[in-house]
Design a protein around this motif. Structure first.
Motif, PDB file in Angstrom:
ATOM      1  N   GLU A   1      49.632  33.714  41.191  1.00 23.42           N
ATOM      2  CA  GLU A   1      49.191  32.328  41.348  1.00 23.42           C
ATOM      3  C   GLU A   1      49.862  31.491  40.268  1.00 23.42           C
ATOM      4  O   GLU A   1      50.095  31.981  39.164  1.00 23.42           O
ATOM      5  N   PRO A   2      50.166  30.217  40.550  1.00 22.54           N
ATOM      6  CA  PRO A   2      50.834  29.378  39.545  1.00 22.54           C
ATOM      7  C   PRO A   2      50.038  29.254  38.243  1.00 22.54           C
ATOM      8  O   PRO A   2      50.603  29.302  37.160  1.00 22.54           O
ATOM      9  N   GLN A   3      48.720  29.116  38.325  1.00 25.19           N
ATOM     10  CA  GLN A   3      47.920  28.918  37.122  1.00 25.19           C
ATOM     11  C   GLN A   3      47.560  30.229  36.424  1.00 25.19           C
ATOM     12  O   GLN A   3      47.345  30.246  35.221  1.00 25.19           O
ATOM     13  N   CYS A   4      47.477  31.307  37.150  1.00 28.26           N
ATOM     14  CA  CYS A   4      47.199  32.607  36.525  1.00 28.26           C
ATOM     15  C   CYS A   4      47.500  33.712  37.526  1.00 28.26           C
ATOM     16  O   CYS A   4      47.043  33.682  38.654  1.00 28.26           O
ATOM     17  N   SER A   5      48.290  34.652  37.105  1.00 24.45           N
ATOM     18  CA  SER A   5      48.609  35.797  37.953  1.00 24.45           C
ATOM     19  C   SER A   5      47.877  37.017  37.423  1.00 24.45           C
ATOM     20  O   SER A   5      47.548  37.101  36.239  1.00 24.45           O
ATOM     21  N   TYR A   6      47.645  37.956  38.312  1.00 22.78           N
ATOM     22  CA  TYR A   6      46.910  39.156  37.943  1.00 22.78           C
ATOM     23  C   TYR A   6      47.562  40.359  38.612  1.00 22.78           C
ATOM     24  O   TYR A   6      47.929  40.299  39.786  1.00 22.78           O
ATOM     25  N   ALA A   7      47.722  41.431  37.860  1.00 21.55           N
ATOM     26  CA  ALA A   7      48.199  42.687  38.424  1.00 21.55           C
ATOM     27  C   ALA A   7      47.377  43.807  37.807  1.00 21.55           C
ATOM     28  O   ALA A   7      47.064  43.775  36.613  1.00 21.55           O
ATOM     29  N   SER A   8      47.003  44.770  38.616  1.00 17.20           N
ATOM     30  CA  SER A   8      46.269  45.919  38.086  1.00 17.20           C
ATOM     31  C   SER A   8      46.903  47.203  38.607  1.00 17.20           C
ATOM     32  O   SER A   8      47.445  47.250  39.709  1.00 17.20           O
ATOM     33  N   PHE A   9      46.844  48.223  37.779  1.00 18.90           N
ATOM     34  CA  PHE A   9      47.308  49.557  38.141  1.00 18.90           C
ATOM     35  C   PHE A   9      46.247  50.521  37.642  1.00 18.90           C
ATOM     36  O   PHE A   9      45.863  50.478  36.475  1.00 18.90           O
TER      37      PHE A   9
ATOM     38  N   TYR B   1      44.638  59.734  42.888  1.00 15.26           N
ATOM     39  CA  TYR B   1      45.016  58.462  43.481  1.00 15.26           C
ATOM     40  C   TYR B   1      45.680  57.550  42.463  1.00 15.26           C
ATOM     41  O   TYR B   1      45.596  57.761  41.260  1.00 15.26           O
ATOM     42  N   PHE B   2      46.346  56.542  42.976  1.00 13.59           N
ATOM     43  CA  PHE B   2      46.701  55.374  42.183  1.00 13.59           C
ATOM     44  C   PHE B   2      46.566  54.168  43.087  1.00 13.59           C
ATOM     45  O   PHE B   2      46.694  54.264  44.309  1.00 13.59           O
ATOM     46  N   THR B   3      46.227  53.053  42.491  1.00 12.21           N
ATOM     47  CA  THR B   3      46.045  51.831  43.265  1.00 12.21           C
ATOM     48  C   THR B   3      46.619  50.658  42.484  1.00 12.21           C
ATOM     49  O   THR B   3      46.558  50.632  41.261  1.00 12.21           O
ATOM     50  N   VAL B   4      47.213  49.727  43.209  1.00 13.07           N
ATOM     51  CA  VAL B   4      47.863  48.560  42.614  1.00 13.07           C
ATOM     52  C   VAL B   4      47.408  47.323  43.373  1.00 13.07           C
ATOM     53  O   VAL B   4      47.352  47.339  44.607  1.00 13.07           O
ATOM     54  N   HIS B   5      47.087  46.276  42.636  1.00 14.35           N
ATOM     55  CA  HIS B   5      46.740  44.994  43.257  1.00 14.35           C
ATOM     56  C   HIS B   5      47.434  43.892  42.468  1.00 14.35           C
ATOM     57  O   HIS B   5      47.390  43.895  41.238  1.00 14.35           O
TER      58      HIS B   5
END
Length: 196
Positions: A91-99, A83-87
């Protein structure tokens, strides 16, 4: 039960065949999620040209956010899937991305470093962390091939590695790395860091 839907089974190569999706899977969010997956390059991390059975289910949330889950069948005889998953939460104050992925390098023909570079080039973060579980290759866990791969992971173009923490576990190591973009100016220094 009877209400369960296998979203990855709802495919066809025959354009005249009508697919039947439940209403919640025919939303604008799924349509736009597919567009985002293609446009930003996430669909190319494990491309269907190389993995024809790979599937991605993605969704673009309103007012913001993106999520994708992909299945990449094993190329071996086991019939298992990876699998792979991305989220992404912008957000203006803090953005988050995960892989996250468990697709083995031996299946892709690429090193973990190559996958990390491809994903970093998609998101272009100011800073990011990578956690890798690495099997030990010999009695002391420091085989020549592993040391070379380990050095590659420390070098991500345009970033400097700030931290590298290794947890020695039975049969494998958990290796955590933290990177900052060379021109990154955000945030106060963390413990042990200094501002230039």
């Amino acid at each position: 039960g009877d209400d369960d839907v296998d979203v990855f089974a709802q495919t066809t190569s025959d354009p005249s065949e009508k697919l039947t999706f439940p209403e919640e899977l025919t939303t604008e969010g799924h349509t736009l999620g597919s567009v985002v997956s293609e446009a930003c390059g996430l669909a190319d991390v494990y491309p269907v040209s190389k993995y024809p059975e790979a599937k991605i289910d993605s969704y673009l949330f309103t007012p913001c956010g993106y999520s994708a889950n992909g299945v990449v069948p094993s190329t071996g005889e086991s019939g298992s899937a990876h699998y792979f998953t991305v989220h992404v939460t912008p957000e203006p104050q803090c953005s988050y991305a995960s892989f996250e992925t468990n697709v083995p390098a031996r299946q892709t023909g690429r090193e973990t470093h190559d996958i990390v570079v491809q994903v970093v080039n998609i998101f272009k973060p100011g800073r990011f962390s990578v956690t890798v579980f690495e099997a030990k290759t010999d009695e002391d866990g420091y085989g020549r091939a592993r040391v070379k791969k380990d050095k590659n992971m420390d070098n991500i173009a345009g970033y400097r590695r700030v931290d590298r923490i290794v947890h020695d576990l039975e049969g494998y190591e958990l290796v955590f790395r933290y990177f900052e973009r060379l021109d990154w100016k955000g945030g106060a220094p963390r413990l042990g860091e200094y501002m230039l």
